[in-house]
Design an enzyme around this catalytic site. Structure first.
Site: not given
Length: 237
Positions: A15, A17, A19, A32, A60, A126
């Site tokens: 969260d 990006n 701002r 972004h 989302s 990973l």
């Protein structure tokens, strides 16, 4: 930095990006883009600490409410991220996984994701799970439909209780383990419909750091927080 416990699965709500961009006097799309650079840093540090699984909340099911220009920019950056970084990601032993509904995603985006998953499927160091067009409610509801469809095809009873093991087999995240540590940046303290089933016993770490500023120190602080926790899972340990 020495740690006694390393989380097997970290989930990140990236969260801040927009701002970050506004604070820099830049367009939201530039936030972004910087956020994509933060993903690079996160994966590199995760490899150093041998963290086996990271889930990233990239887009989302609720993000479709955003302006179309921003949505197009986000997916454009996703395609660019795959095109410019796939060889490097593959060489580092990172496996790409996608969690989320495929409907509403363009053919171009799906082709890029599927290609990245195919190229990296044998990598073991990973797993980077990109949660794209993902919503926890949608996942759980559609999971029941998938289970019922499989049972019908196998002519199994539809009334038989669903076990956690059977349910988890059809989650978007399978075969990733449950989330141990959920990180959210930019000062918000909610999980926003993210990995609801998988995060049942996750430790929650909230930081005021905006996602584009998230780096090594930020992740290490989250890992120290996790290492300090006594996880009881409902018991009395």
């Amino acid at each position: 930095m020495k740690l006694n416990t390393i989380p097997a699965h970290i989930a990140v709500i990236m969260d801040g990006n927009g701002r970050w961009a506004e604070s820099q006097g830049k367009k939201r799309t530039e936030g972004h883009r910087e956020g994509a650079n933060a993903i690079d840093r996160l994966l590199d540090v995760a490899l150093e600490y041998k963290i086996p699984n990271i889930s990233l909340y990239a887009f989302s099911t609720e993000n479709w409410k955003r302006p179309i220009t921003e949505i197009q920019a986000i997916f454009g950056l996703l395609v660019e991220f795959i095109e410019t970084r796939l060889d490097t990601i593959h060489s580092k032993g990172i496996r790409i996984h996608h969690s989320g509904a495929r409907n509403k995603l363009s053919k171009t985006v799906l082709t890029k994701i599927d290609h990245a998953m195919a190229v990296t499927k044998q990598n073991k160091k990973l797993t980077a799970n990109f949660c794209l067009n993902y919503g926890g409610h949608e996942e759980i509801l559609s999971n029941f439909s998938r289970i019922m469809a499989v049972r019908k095809s196998k002519k199994e009873s539809l009334d038989k209780p669903i076990s956690p093991k059977e349910f988890e087999k059809y989650l978007y995240t399978f075969p990733l383990p449950p989330v141990d540590l959920l990180i959210r940046t930019a000062g918000e303290q909610r999980i926003s419909n993210f990995l609801l089933w998988q995060s049942a016993y996750a430790e929650m770490y909230f930081t005021n750091t905006l996602w584009p500023d998230f780096g090594r120190t930020s992740l290490e602080e989250a890992l120290l927080f996790f290492d300090s926790r006594k996880r009881k899972f409902g018991g009395l340990l």
